[in-house]
Design an enzyme around this catalytic site. Structure first.
Site, PDB file in Angstrom:
ATOM      1  N   HIS A 175      -5.515   1.240  -8.913  1.00 43.65           N
ATOM      2  CA  HIS A 175      -5.019  -0.143  -9.749  1.00 43.65           C
ATOM      3  C   HIS A 175      -4.396   0.304 -10.839  1.00 43.65           C
ATOM      4  O   HIS A 175      -5.009   1.339 -11.621  1.00 43.65           O
ATOM      5  CB  HIS A 175      -6.220  -0.840 -10.043  1.00 43.65           C
ATOM      6  CG  HIS A 175      -6.863  -1.573  -8.908  1.00 43.65           C
ATOM      7  ND1 HIS A 175      -8.239  -1.882  -8.926  1.00 43.65           N
ATOM      8  CD2 HIS A 175      -6.109  -2.418  -7.957  1.00 43.65           C
ATOM      9  CE1 HIS A 175      -8.412  -2.492  -7.691  1.00 43.65           C
ATOM     10  NE2 HIS A 175      -7.235  -2.969  -7.286  1.00 43.65           N
ATOM     11  N   CYS A 269     -12.036  -4.048 -15.595  1.00 48.45           N
ATOM     12  CA  CYS A 269     -12.060  -4.471 -14.114  1.00 48.45           C
ATOM     13  C   CYS A 269     -13.026  -5.722 -14.138  1.00 48.45           C
ATOM     14  O   CYS A 269     -13.089  -6.584 -13.272  1.00 48.45           O
ATOM     15  CB  CYS A 269     -12.629  -3.164 -13.356  1.00 48.45           C
ATOM     16  SG  CYS A 269     -11.715  -1.720 -13.359  1.00 48.45           S
TER      17      CYS A 269
HETATM   18  N1  ARG Z   1     -14.703  -1.102  -5.910  1.00 49.34           N
HETATM   19  C1  ARG Z   1     -13.738  -1.930  -6.399  1.00 49.34           C
HETATM   20  C2  ARG Z   1     -12.788  -1.813  -5.695  1.00 49.34           C
HETATM   21  O1  ARG Z   1     -12.465  -0.660  -5.232  1.00 49.34           O
HETATM   22  C3  ARG Z   1     -13.691  -1.505  -8.004  1.00 49.34           C
HETATM   23  C4  ARG Z   1     -12.494  -2.419  -8.477  1.00 49.34           C
HETATM   24  C5  ARG Z   1     -12.176  -2.122  -9.859  1.00 49.34           C
HETATM   25  N2  ARG Z   1     -11.085  -3.050 -10.392  1.00 49.34           N
HETATM   26  C6  ARG Z   1     -10.099  -2.797 -11.262  1.00 49.34           C
HETATM   27  N3  ARG Z   1      -9.535  -3.933 -11.567  1.00 49.34           N
HETATM   28  N4  ARG Z   1      -9.599  -1.601 -11.338  1.00 49.34           N
HETATM   29  O2  ARG Z   1     -11.790  -2.502  -5.222  1.00 49.34           O
END
Ligand code: ARG
Length: 274
Positions: A175, A269
């Site tokens: 991300h 996150c």
């Molecule tokens: N386990 C989640 C996923 O893989 C973590 C999300 C993390 N969020 C972020 N905004 N980076 O989707």
């Protein structure tokens, strides 16, 4: 007097969060997650509560809560639910089936709170603020791991803003908010290796001052910080960058969110700006 950094716009003062009641590592959809490395529920709860405490007491931000749901362990990462601008919310289309049921709960919450919910075609992946970060009036957007590049012009159109597309190349930094953190309209933290060469050039041309994170700092999710005015919540550990931030006029609030690193996330996150 310490110099105060300029502010990022649009300035927001509320956040959506979700208590980690059902936060677990039940599946593996990013390289950080391993079902063999489970999150310790008690510790995760304490870390999350400390985050809420800093955000409400020190940052003086209003925190709204989304009801946690059994079977949706990643709902705690509210940044991925959408992208909000004023009273308009662009709803996410989660990439992986494991998270797709979350969408309805975010939608329900936005509607209940009076947001105009904007839908983008369901075949186009978009994971909200995880892949879309404001820097002044500009919106930086990541692709292709969780968000399709074809989502970017739609967002630009819905929000009437310029979107700068950035290509991510390292699955560890899947991300945009795992490798890029705007600090002010002129300054940002970033993980150089997470971007394609072309995107690194774009960043260099669009951001006045880029502060690179070392691989060790990047692995501690140092760029997954929450910035509000001159205050910043920053994972404990990356001392060099922390000192740099302090020198630049930031009040740094170090916080250990190690249980959430197991899920592939950190402070940023866990919140969605409202
Ligand atoms: N386990 C989640 C996923 O893989 C973590 C999300 C993390 N969020 C972020 N905004 N980076 O989707």
């Amino acid at each position: 007097m310490k110099k105060k950094p300029p502010l990022n716009k649009p300035l927001k003062n509320g956040l959506l969060m979700c208590p980690p009641d059902y936060y677990r590592i039940e599946y593996e959809i990013n390289p950080w997650m391993s079902v063999k490395n489970p999150a310790i529920a008690e510790k995760a709860r304490m870390q999350w509560e400390s985050l809420v405490q800093i955000l409400t007491v020190k940052f003086k931000l209003a925190v709204e809560l989304l009801k946690p749901r059994a079977g949706l362990p990643d709902l705690v990462f509210t940044a991925n639910g959408g992208l909000v601008a004023g009273k308009r919310a662009i709803l996410s289309n989660f990439k992986f089936p494991e998270r797709q049921k979350e969408r309805d709960y975010f939608k329900e919450w936005f509607i209940e709170k009076g947001y105009e919910v904007v839908l983008i075609p369901s075949e186009i992946a978009f994971e909200g603020e995880g892949d879309a970060l404001w820097m002044g009036e500009l919106l930086f957007a990541g692709y292709p791991f969780r968000t399709d590049i074809s989502a970017h012009p739609l967002i630009a159109d819905h929000l009437q803003c310029e979107v700068v597309s950035l290509e991510l190349v390292d699955p560890k930094f899947y991300h945009l908010d795992t490798c890029f953190c705007p600090l002010t309209p002129l300054t940002a933290l970033f993980v150089p290796e997470a971007f394609s060469l072309k995107s690194r050039k774009i960043l260099a041309s669009r951001v006045k001052e880029l502060i690179p994170l070392t691989p060790d700092e990047a692995d501690l999710f140092a760029s997954n910080a929450i910035v509000s005015g001159n205050k910043i919540i920053f994972q404990t550990g990356p001392e060099t960058t922390r000192k740099k931030l302090e020198k630049a006029g930031f009040e740094v609030f170090p916080l250990d969110l190690s249980e959430f690193i197991k899920g592939g996330g950190n402070a940023k996150c866990l919140v969605l700006w409202l």
